[in-house]
Design a protein around this motif. Structure first.
Motif, PDB file in Angstrom:
ATOM      1  N   ILE A 151      62.131  -7.220  20.581  1.00 32.91           N
ATOM      2  CA  ILE A 151      60.684  -7.217  20.420  1.00 32.91           C
ATOM      3  C   ILE A 151      60.137  -8.505  21.010  1.00 32.91           C
ATOM      4  CG2 ILE A 151      58.790  -7.208  18.755  1.00 32.91           C
ATOM      5  CD1 ILE A 151      60.697  -5.602  16.913  1.00 32.91           C
ATOM      6  N   GLN A 153      49.848  -5.171  22.162  1.00 33.37           N
ATOM      7  CA  GLN A 153      49.520  -3.835  22.671  1.00 33.37           C
ATOM      8  C   GLN A 153      49.665  -2.760  21.605  1.00 33.37           C
ATOM      9  OE1 GLN A 153      48.015  -3.348  25.543  1.00 33.37           O
ATOM     10  NE2 GLN A 153      48.142  -5.546  25.871  1.00 33.37           N
ATOM     11  N   ARG A 154      50.703  -2.841  20.798  1.00 30.11           N
ATOM     12  CA  ARG A 154      50.904  -1.841  19.737  1.00 30.11           C
ATOM     13  C   ARG A 154      49.774  -1.896  18.714  1.00 30.11           C
ATOM     14  NH1 ARG A 154      56.603  -0.246  17.095  1.00 30.11           N
ATOM     15  NH2 ARG A 154      55.809   1.054  15.423  1.00 30.11           N
ATOM     16  N   THR A 155      49.348  -3.101  18.370  1.00 31.62           N
ATOM     17  CA  THR A 155      48.249  -3.274  17.423  1.00 31.62           C
ATOM     18  C   THR A 155      46.955  -2.708  18.000  1.00 31.62           C
ATOM     19  OG1 THR A 155      49.294  -5.274  16.547  1.00 31.62           O
ATOM     20  CG2 THR A 155      46.956  -4.971  16.084  1.00 31.62           C
ATOM     21  N   LYS A 156      46.671  -3.027  19.245  1.00 32.47           N
ATOM     22  CA  LYS A 156      45.450  -2.531  19.888  1.00 32.47           C
ATOM     23  C   LYS A 156      45.438  -1.011  19.978  1.00 32.47           C
ATOM     24  CE  LYS A 156      44.844  -6.705  22.630  1.00 32.47           C
ATOM     25  NZ  LYS A 156      44.927  -7.296  23.982  1.00 32.47           N
ATOM     26  N   LYS A 157      46.585  -0.434  20.307  1.00 31.24           N
ATOM     27  CA  LYS A 157      46.676   1.028  20.391  1.00 31.24           C
ATOM     28  C   LYS A 157      46.416   1.662  19.022  1.00 31.24           C
ATOM     29  CE  LYS A 157      49.834   4.780  21.560  1.00 31.24           C
ATOM     30  NZ  LYS A 157      51.197   5.134  21.956  1.00 31.24           N
ATOM     31  N   ALA A 158      47.018   1.090  17.983  1.00 33.06           N
ATOM     32  CA  ALA A 158      46.822   1.615  16.620  1.00 33.06           C
ATOM     33  C   ALA A 158      45.356   1.520  16.210  1.00 33.06           C
ATOM     34  CB  ALA A 158      47.712   0.858  15.636  1.00 33.06           C
ATOM     35  N   LYS A 199      57.450   1.334  10.471  1.00 29.18           N
ATOM     36  CA  LYS A 199      56.753   1.481  11.757  1.00 29.18           C
ATOM     37  C   LYS A 199      55.475   0.647  11.812  1.00 29.18           C
ATOM     38  CE  LYS A 199      59.589   4.766  13.130  1.00 29.18           C
ATOM     39  NZ  LYS A 199      60.859   4.306  13.546  1.00 29.18           N
ATOM     40  N   ASP A 220      52.666  -1.845  12.978  1.00 21.25           N
ATOM     41  CA  ASP A 220      52.043  -2.143  14.256  1.00 21.25           C
ATOM     42  C   ASP A 220      51.771  -3.634  14.414  1.00 21.25           C
ATOM     43  OD1 ASP A 220      51.614   0.713  14.976  1.00 21.25           O
ATOM     44  OD2 ASP A 220      50.315   0.643  13.203  1.00 21.25           O
TER      45      ASP A 220
END
Length: 104
Positions: free
Chosen positions: A4, A11-16, A89, A91
Motif C-alpha cells: 500500500i 484515490q481510494r478515499t476520493k472514489k468512496a 475494506k 478507504d
C-alpha cells in the motif's frame, strides 16, 4: 502481500466519497479509544473526525471502525490490523501511537 502506497493521493478515499460511502479505520491507543465513561465518544479524536466528514458530506454513508485500545503500542496495532482494519475494506485509515510507543 499487498503493498500500500501510504503517500498516495488518497484515490481510494476520493472514489468512496464520490460514491457516497466511506469506511474509515482507526488504530491507536487511549486517546483513540476514548473514555468508556462517556460511551467512548466525545473524549476521543475519532469522534471529531467522524463529525467533520458528516458535516462536509451530509449524505455520506459513513462507517468508522475504531480499533483503538488504551495502553497499547504500534506492535499491538500491527498484530490486529488485518482483522480489525484491512478486512473491513477501509478507504481511509488513521494511525496514532505517539503516546504509548517508546521505541528509540
Amino acid at each position: 502481500m499487498e503493498i500500500i502506497n501510504r503517500r498516495g493521493m488518497l484515490q481510494r478515499t476520493k472514489k468512496a466519497l464520490r460514491q457516497g460511502r466511506l469506511n474509515i479505520g482507526i488504530l491507536g491507543g487511549s486517546i483513540t479509544a476514548g473514555d468508556e465513561n462517556t460511551g467512548g465518544m466525545e473524549s476521543n479524536w475519532p469522534y471529531y473526525i467522524r463529525g467533520w466528514f458528516l458535516s462536509e458530506f451530509p449524505n455520506l454513508r459513513l462507517s468508522v471502525f475504531n480499533a483503538g485500545i488504551g495502553g497499547t503500542g504500534s506492535i499491538s496495532g500491527l498484530m490486529r490490523c488485518k482483522k480489525e482494519i484491512l478486512d473491513k475494506k477501509c478507504d481511509l485509515v488513521f494511525v496514532e501511537y505517539v503516546v504509548n510507543d517508546c521505541y528509540g
